[in-house]
Design a protein around this motif. Sequence first.
Motif, mmCIF file in Angstrom:
data_model
loop_
_atom_site.group_PDB
_atom_site.id
_atom_site.type_symbol
_atom_site.label_atom_id
_atom_site.label_comp_id
_atom_site.label_asym_id
_atom_site.label_seq_id
_atom_site.Cartn_x
_atom_site.Cartn_y
_atom_site.Cartn_z
ATOM 1 N N LEU A 63 35.494 39.911 29.177
ATOM 2 C CA LEU A 63 36.207 40.580 30.883
ATOM 3 C C LEU A 63 37.746 40.257 30.371
ATOM 4 O O LEU A 63 38.239 38.893 30.174
ATOM 5 C CB LEU A 63 36.110 39.745 31.592
ATOM 6 N N ILE A 95 28.310 36.375 30.797
ATOM 7 C CA ILE A 95 29.324 36.849 29.466
ATOM 8 C C ILE A 95 29.098 36.210 28.476
ATOM 9 O O ILE A 95 28.890 34.711 28.980
ATOM 10 C CB ILE A 95 31.171 36.442 29.639
ATOM 11 N N LEU A 129 36.660 35.141 29.024
ATOM 12 C CA LEU A 129 37.388 36.003 30.201
ATOM 13 C C LEU A 129 39.560 35.506 29.897
ATOM 14 O O LEU A 129 39.440 34.555 28.909
ATOM 15 C CB LEU A 129 37.412 34.747 31.428
ATOM 16 N N VAL A 160 42.101 36.291 39.228
ATOM 17 C CA VAL A 160 40.761 36.457 39.563
ATOM 18 C C VAL A 160 40.174 35.822 41.261
ATOM 19 O O VAL A 160 40.657 33.814 41.005
ATOM 20 C CB VAL A 160 39.305 35.643 38.349
ATOM 21 N N ILE A 194 30.767 32.788 38.101
ATOM 22 C CA ILE A 194 30.743 33.249 36.125
ATOM 23 C C ILE A 194 30.111 32.395 35.517
ATOM 24 O O ILE A 194 30.532 31.097 35.165
ATOM 25 C CB ILE A 194 32.831 33.292 36.833
ATOM 26 N N THR A 251 37.591 31.313 27.542
ATOM 27 C CA THR A 251 38.273 31.067 29.150
ATOM 28 C C THR A 251 39.834 31.106 28.632
ATOM 29 O O THR A 251 40.671 29.775 28.015
ATOM 30 C CB THR A 251 37.802 30.764 30.205
#
Length: 216
Positions: free
Chosen positions: A101, A121, A135, A152, A161, A173
């Motif tokens: 994402l 995810i 992410l 976000v 998430i 991330t």
Amino acid sequence: VSGSSLTANNLRLGSDTGSTGTVTVDSGATINLTDTVQVGQDSATANTLTIGAGGTVNAHTAIIATNTGSNGTANVSGAGAQLNLSGLFPTTGTDQDGAVLVVGRNGTGTLNINAGGTITIAPAPSFGTGLTGGLLIGGSSASPTGTGNGTVNVDGAGSSIVFSNANGQAGNTQVGRDGTGVLNITNGASVDGSTQGLAIVGRLIGSTGTVNVTGA
């Protein structure tokens, strides 16, 4: 309407300069994509993907604000609202990317998750020179330019998430990879990266990453 569905390889909202794309899925409807949903590919207008209560989007990759000057917003809002990203793409070949994402790849992207909306995810391990999934907020390892600006917002109890290693990897991330990234987690919301390898805030030279965790 419950049971309604759209199936495609890719979905692009605001594909060309000056165009505007809006997609809403809710009330038990589903969008199934083999590859990628892009919200604002080249367009600077208000391109919006809304996943409302009971709506589901399944894909490999989601990119909000893809190219320089683009603009995109995605909303995942309401009980049962789901964005699910998983697996590898392409499924064969020497270079395969894990599910990812990206918010604000090279443009300005915003993702709002609230009222019990959820994003999951679940990348598979990348192959060859493929990219690790997860992410990315503000920039992308696929096209590092420093122009990406991503925000976000995850707000409210039940909004989340979640990164899953069900497919063999949970990815990483990165908040502010090579651009500017902001992650706000507020009022009982959660971002669960307990199965991830890394969480990085401010990755490359010149990037800016900010994470705010506030509220009960």
